[in-house]
Design an enzyme around this catalytic site. Structure first.
Site, PDB file in Angstrom:
ATOM      1  N   SER A   8      44.196  46.966  41.100  1.00 57.21           N
ATOM      2  CA  SER A   8      44.752  46.404  39.873  1.00 57.21           C
ATOM      3  C   SER A   8      45.827  47.346  39.340  1.00 57.21           C
ATOM      4  O   SER A   8      45.530  48.416  38.805  1.00 57.21           O
ATOM      5  CB  SER A   8      43.626  46.235  38.847  1.00 57.21           C
ATOM      6  OG  SER A   8      44.174  45.815  37.628  1.00 57.21           O
ATOM      7  N   HIS A  33      46.951  43.533  43.010  1.00 56.57           N
ATOM      8  CA  HIS A  33      46.529  42.644  41.926  1.00 56.57           C
ATOM      9  C   HIS A  33      47.381  42.916  40.683  1.00 56.57           C
ATOM     10  O   HIS A  33      47.438  44.044  40.194  1.00 56.57           O
ATOM     11  CB  HIS A  33      45.051  42.923  41.639  1.00 56.57           C
ATOM     12  CG  HIS A  33      44.399  41.991  40.682  1.00 56.57           C
ATOM     13  ND1 HIS A  33      43.868  40.771  41.049  1.00 56.57           N
ATOM     14  CD2 HIS A  33      44.166  42.105  39.357  1.00 56.57           C
ATOM     15  CE1 HIS A  33      43.336  40.178  40.001  1.00 56.57           C
ATOM     16  NE2 HIS A  33      43.512  40.961  38.950  1.00 56.57           N
ATOM     17  N   ASP A  35      47.878  41.781  36.798  1.00 51.98           N
ATOM     18  CA  ASP A  35      47.324  41.035  35.667  1.00 51.98           C
ATOM     19  C   ASP A  35      48.432  40.617  34.711  1.00 51.98           C
ATOM     20  O   ASP A  35      49.170  41.451  34.196  1.00 51.98           O
ATOM     21  CB  ASP A  35      46.305  41.906  34.922  1.00 51.98           C
ATOM     22  CG  ASP A  35      45.011  42.034  35.694  1.00 51.98           C
ATOM     23  OD1 ASP A  35      44.481  40.988  36.118  1.00 51.98           O
ATOM     24  OD2 ASP A  35      44.542  43.162  35.891  1.00 51.98           O
ATOM     25  N   MET A  37      48.973  38.603  31.199  1.00 49.65           N
ATOM     26  CA  MET A  37      48.238  38.097  30.023  1.00 49.65           C
ATOM     27  C   MET A  37      49.238  37.581  28.984  1.00 49.65           C
ATOM     28  O   MET A  37      50.367  38.079  28.921  1.00 49.65           O
ATOM     29  CB  MET A  37      47.399  39.225  29.416  1.00 49.65           C
ATOM     30  CG  MET A  37      46.490  39.908  30.430  1.00 49.65           C
ATOM     31  SD  MET A  37      45.380  41.088  29.672  1.00 49.65           S
ATOM     32  CE  MET A  37      44.639  41.851  31.130  1.00 49.65           C
ATOM     33  N   HIS A  66      47.341  37.452  39.024  1.00 48.18           N
ATOM     34  CA  HIS A  66      46.238  36.870  38.240  1.00 48.18           C
ATOM     35  C   HIS A  66      46.791  36.406  36.888  1.00 48.18           C
ATOM     36  O   HIS A  66      47.055  37.220  36.006  1.00 48.18           O
ATOM     37  CB  HIS A  66      45.151  37.951  38.066  1.00 48.18           C
ATOM     38  CG  HIS A  66      43.958  37.498  37.293  1.00 48.18           C
ATOM     39  ND1 HIS A  66      43.000  38.373  36.823  1.00 48.18           N
ATOM     40  CD2 HIS A  66      43.542  36.268  36.902  1.00 48.18           C
ATOM     41  CE1 HIS A  66      42.066  37.703  36.182  1.00 48.18           C
ATOM     42  NE2 HIS A  66      42.370  36.420  36.206  1.00 48.18           N
ATOM     43  N   MET A  68      46.417  35.099  33.502  1.00 52.54           N
ATOM     44  CA  MET A  68      45.488  34.850  32.384  1.00 52.54           C
ATOM     45  C   MET A  68      46.329  34.298  31.241  1.00 52.54           C
ATOM     46  O   MET A  68      46.524  34.945  30.204  1.00 52.54           O
ATOM     47  CB  MET A  68      44.791  36.161  32.007  1.00 52.54           C
ATOM     48  CG  MET A  68      43.756  36.586  33.037  1.00 52.54           C
ATOM     49  SD  MET A  68      43.239  38.288  32.831  1.00 52.54           S
ATOM     50  CE  MET A  68      44.486  39.100  33.796  1.00 52.54           C
ATOM     51  N   MET A 137      35.242  36.009  37.845  1.00 53.40           N
ATOM     52  CA  MET A 137      35.395  37.093  36.863  1.00 53.40           C
ATOM     53  C   MET A 137      34.015  37.679  36.590  1.00 53.40           C
ATOM     54  O   MET A 137      33.082  36.941  36.242  1.00 53.40           O
ATOM     55  CB  MET A 137      36.003  36.568  35.553  1.00 53.40           C
ATOM     56  CG  MET A 137      37.473  36.197  35.615  1.00 53.40           C
ATOM     57  SD  MET A 137      38.596  37.482  36.203  1.00 53.40           S
ATOM     58  CE  MET A 137      38.235  38.848  35.087  1.00 53.40           C
ATOM     59  N   ASP A 176      36.509  40.373  40.076  1.00 52.67           N
ATOM     60  CA  ASP A 176      37.398  41.135  39.190  1.00 52.67           C
ATOM     61  C   ASP A 176      36.645  41.543  37.925  1.00 52.67           C
ATOM     62  O   ASP A 176      36.172  40.690  37.177  1.00 52.67           O
ATOM     63  CB  ASP A 176      38.606  40.249  38.838  1.00 52.67           C
ATOM     64  CG  ASP A 176      39.665  40.988  38.032  1.00 52.67           C
ATOM     65  OD1 ASP A 176      39.561  42.208  37.863  1.00 52.67           O
ATOM     66  OD2 ASP A 176      40.619  40.313  37.579  1.00 52.67           O
TER      67      ASP A 176
HETATM   68  C1  DX5 Z   1      40.298  42.442  33.807  1.00 56.31           C
HETATM   69  C2  DX5 Z   1      41.399  42.792  34.730  1.00 56.31           C
HETATM   70  C3  DX5 Z   1      41.058  43.750  35.840  1.00 56.31           C
HETATM   71  C4  DX5 Z   1      40.732  45.125  35.443  1.00 56.31           C
HETATM   72  C5  DX5 Z   1      39.728  45.654  36.405  1.00 56.31           C
HETATM   73  O1  DX5 Z   1      40.784  41.422  32.935  1.00 56.31           O
HETATM   74  O2  DX5 Z   1      41.765  41.591  35.364  1.00 56.31           O
HETATM   75  O3  DX5 Z   1      42.100  43.756  36.779  1.00 56.31           O
HETATM   76  O4  DX5 Z   1      41.855  45.922  35.394  1.00 56.31           O
HETATM   77  O5  DX5 Z   1      39.533  47.015  36.286  1.00 56.31           O
HETATM   78  P1  DX5 Z   1      38.190  47.725  35.755  1.00 56.31           P
HETATM   79  O6  DX5 Z   1      37.657  48.474  36.937  1.00 56.31           O
HETATM   80  O7  DX5 Z   1      38.657  48.652  34.695  1.00 56.31           O
HETATM   81  O8  DX5 Z   1      37.253  46.695  35.236  1.00 56.31           O
HETATM   82 ZN    ZN Z   2      42.676  40.599  37.068  1.00 57.10          ZN
END
Ligand code: DX5
Ligand code: ZN
Length: 224
Positions: A8, A33, A35, A37, A66, A68, A137, A176
């Site tokens: 991530s 990965h 993220d 948001m 990903h 979100m 998730m 995740d």
């Molecule tokens: C959660 C994120 C993850 C997060 C996972 O919403 O999508 O990618 O960074 O990392 P850790 O290990 O901190 O849960």
């Molecule tokens: Zn994620």
């Protein structure tokens, strides 16, 4: 099924991204990965369209984007992705999840359906022919550094069993959220095969990136 690691990138040191990506390449990391948001579907902001574009130019490692974000079907065009990349959209994020999944496939990418901890996996039934993977998730999405929601381990096991029984044994399961070395072992045994590695594992301060990747790889493949 082959076990894969998808670090991530939001958990990486932003001032050291080039070296981090080189370390991924050296270690044969399968996906990165990212993220995304929107401060609406989840209460946070992280990376965005320009980041995806820059990373895509920098490395040949396929992306694992990903999303979100609410109503991703209208926003997919903003993102740079294509063949070989995974894009995940949340079942909970739109009344038009089929449209969102179809748009990803029409770009030649692989579609992943993400489900929150409170969503039963049965919602995937009518989407099975159109998706390549399910993202379970294991925390509520939005923040790194959260604690595993334990019931999700059983959910992974039941989902794997359901997929295998219904002719989808080739379908991948990504996990995740708090994928620590210990939790990754449980998730792997339950049937997950793509592991989002964040602050709980490869970016943990306990070891360096190279050591942590090797440790996670050993845990998901052999349970040690
Ligand atoms: C959660 C994120 C993850 C997060 C996972 O919403 O999508 O990618 O960074 O990392 P850790 O290990 O901190 O849960
Ligand atoms: Zn994620």
């Amino acid at each position: 099924m082959k076990r894969k690691i998808t670090p991530s990138i939001m958990c990486a040191d932003v001032f050291n991204l080039e070296a981090t990506v080189k370390e991924f390449e050296k270690n044969g990391i399968e996906y990165i990965h990212i993220d995304i948001m929107d401060g609406n579907f989840v209460p946070n902001y992280t990376l965005g369209t320009d980041f995806v574009k820059a990373l895509k130019r920098k490395t040949k490692i396929p992306l694992d984007i990903h999303l979100m974000i609410c109503n991703p079907e209208y926003k997919l065009d903003w993102f740079d992705f294509g063949e070989g990349d995974y894009v995940s959209v949340h079942y909970e994020a739109t009344p038009h999840i089929h449209r969102a999944v179809s748009k990803i496939k029409s770009r030649g990418a692989k579609a992943m359906l993400a489900i929150n901890p409170g969503t039963p996996f049965s919602v995937i039934e009518n989407l099975l022919p159109d998706i390549d993977a399910v993202l379970v998730m294991t925390v509520n999405p939005g923040f790194a550094g959260q604690t595993l929601i334990k019931s999700t381990i059983e959910k992974i096991r039941n989902l794997r069993e359901y997929l295998d029984k219904n002719g989808y044994s080739h379908m991948e399961i990504e996990v995740d959220g708090n994928v620590s070395f210990e939790n990754a072992c449980l998730m792997s045994k339950a049937g997950a095969n793509i592991f989002v590695a964040g602050s709980s594992s490869v970016f943990s301060k306990e070891g360096n990136l190279d050591e942590n990747i090797k440790k996670l790889s050993s845990v998901i493949n052999t349970g040690i």
